[in-house]
Design a protein around this motif. Sequence first.
Motif, PDB file in Angstrom:
ATOM      1  N   SER A  16      39.640  45.737  41.308  1.00 29.98           N
ATOM      2  CA  SER A  16      39.641  44.875  42.488  1.00 29.98           C
ATOM      3  C   SER A  16      40.700  45.308  43.493  1.00 29.98           C
ATOM      4  N   VAL A  19      39.377  48.490  45.167  1.00 27.37           N
ATOM      5  CA  VAL A  19      38.319  48.162  46.131  1.00 27.37           C
ATOM      6  C   VAL A  19      38.910  47.640  47.432  1.00 27.37           C
ATOM      7  N   LYS A  20      39.847  46.726  47.353  1.00 28.68           N
ATOM      8  CA  LYS A  20      40.442  46.156  48.573  1.00 28.68           C
ATOM      9  C   LYS A  20      41.188  47.220  49.373  1.00 28.68           C
ATOM     10  N   ILE A  54      36.739  40.450  45.745  1.00 29.88           N
ATOM     11  CA  ILE A  54      36.141  41.716  46.218  1.00 29.88           C
ATOM     12  C   ILE A  54      34.736  41.569  46.798  1.00 29.88           C
ATOM     13  N   HIS A  57      34.092  42.770  50.222  1.00 24.94           N
ATOM     14  CA  HIS A  57      34.708  44.060  50.546  1.00 24.94           C
ATOM     15  C   HIS A  57      33.895  45.253  50.033  1.00 24.94           C
TER      16      HIS A  57
END
Length: 384
Positions: A16, A19-20, A54, A57
Motif C-alpha cells: 500500500s 502504491v501511494k 489504495i 490510487h
Amino acid sequence: MTQTVLVTGGAGFIGSEVVKLLDAQTNYTVRVLDSLTEQIHGKNPETSYLYRSIKDHCEFIRGDVRDFDTVSEALKGVGYVIHLAAETGTGQSMYMINQYNSVNVMGLSNIFQALSLEGKENTVRKIILSSSRSVYGEGKYRCPNCGVVYPHGRRTDDMLHGDFSMHCDSCNARLTLVPTTEDSRTTPNSLYAFTKLAQESMIQTMCPAMNIDYTIFRFQNVYGAGQSLKNPYTGILSIFSTLLLDNKDINIFEDGKESRDFIHVKDIATAVVRSLDTPASNGEIINLGSGKGTSVIEVAETLKKIYGSTSNLNVTGDFRIGDIAHNIADTTKAQELLGFTPTISLQDGLTEFCRWVLGQETDNSRYEQSLAEMEKSGMFIRQK
C-alpha cells in the motif's frame, strides 16, 4: 512515456505504501493484484484500512497469484512488476507448509509462466522481488577461535536450559554478532525463509533467460502505520500494542535480549520505487534495514511508555522453533547503488505507529490461538 507497474500484494502493508508513492509520480500508472486475505484484511476486506488507503490510487484486481488466468490478465501491458504477494509468518510456515509453498513458490512461477507464453509480446522490463533477511538464518557472526562464521542455529536443548546465545558450530565458543552482508551464506531456519530463497533463485535463473532486469531486496523487520493488527503470526509491534492497550501482561519470549533491525515502511517504499529506474540496481541483491539492532524488551518498554500502559512485561524463556537470535543488515550496498539511507528514526516511527493504532480496532484473541497452534505442532515451547 508512462509505464504501468503491477504491484502484487499491493493492498498489503508494504504494498500500500509502494502504491501511494508510485501514484504520486507522473511517469507511472499503477495496477494492483491482491487477494485481500482474511488473515490480513479481516472478514470485510473492502472496509479495511489498507484497502481503503489504495483503492483510489490504482487499477485494482482482486485475485490470487496462484490463479494463472488472473495473473496472465494482470500482466497485460505491464512495464514493471513489484512482487510483494506472499505468505509471511515464520512460525506459521513450519506447519502450513503446502500453503506457503503454493503461494510463495507457485505464485512467482505463475508470473514467469505467463510471461513465457507472451513471448515477443512480453512488455515487462524489470521485476522487483521482496525477499527477506530470514534467508540468512542466524546471519553473520565472529568466533574468537574460528573467525567469521555462519552458525546454523541454536540448539533446542540449550534454550530449554535458558541459554539463548549463539555458539560456534565448530568449537562451541560464544559468538559476537556482526552486520550481515549480501554475500553472506544463506541458511534458512524456517519454511518461510526457504520459500523466499527459492523465489530469489527463480528470479536469478528466469530473468536473464527472458532478458528481464531484476532487483532483489532482502527486507529487515518492516514496521509502521498500516501494519496488520489482525494477523497474529507477524509483527511484534502489533501483537504488543493490542495487549498493552488492554493493559494485559506481555510474555516476552526467550531472555528478551533477542534483537531485530527495524526499518520504517515509508523508507522501504522509497527504496523500492527508486530501484525501478536505477540501472545500478539491476541484477543485484540489496539489504534494506537500518543497520541497527533493537532488543525485544527495549521495544516493549518503549511501546509501554508511549501508550501509558500498566501491563507487566514478563520475560518467560518460552521460545519458537526457527526464530533467530539477532540479525543486523549491512546497508552499504543500498547506500552505494541507490543513494538510500533511512530517514525515519525508530523513536519517531514508533510514536507515529502508536498514534495510528489508537484510531484502529484491536483484537488480541487470535494471538493466543496462534500460539496454541504452534505449540500443538511442536513449534512453540513453553518453559515449565
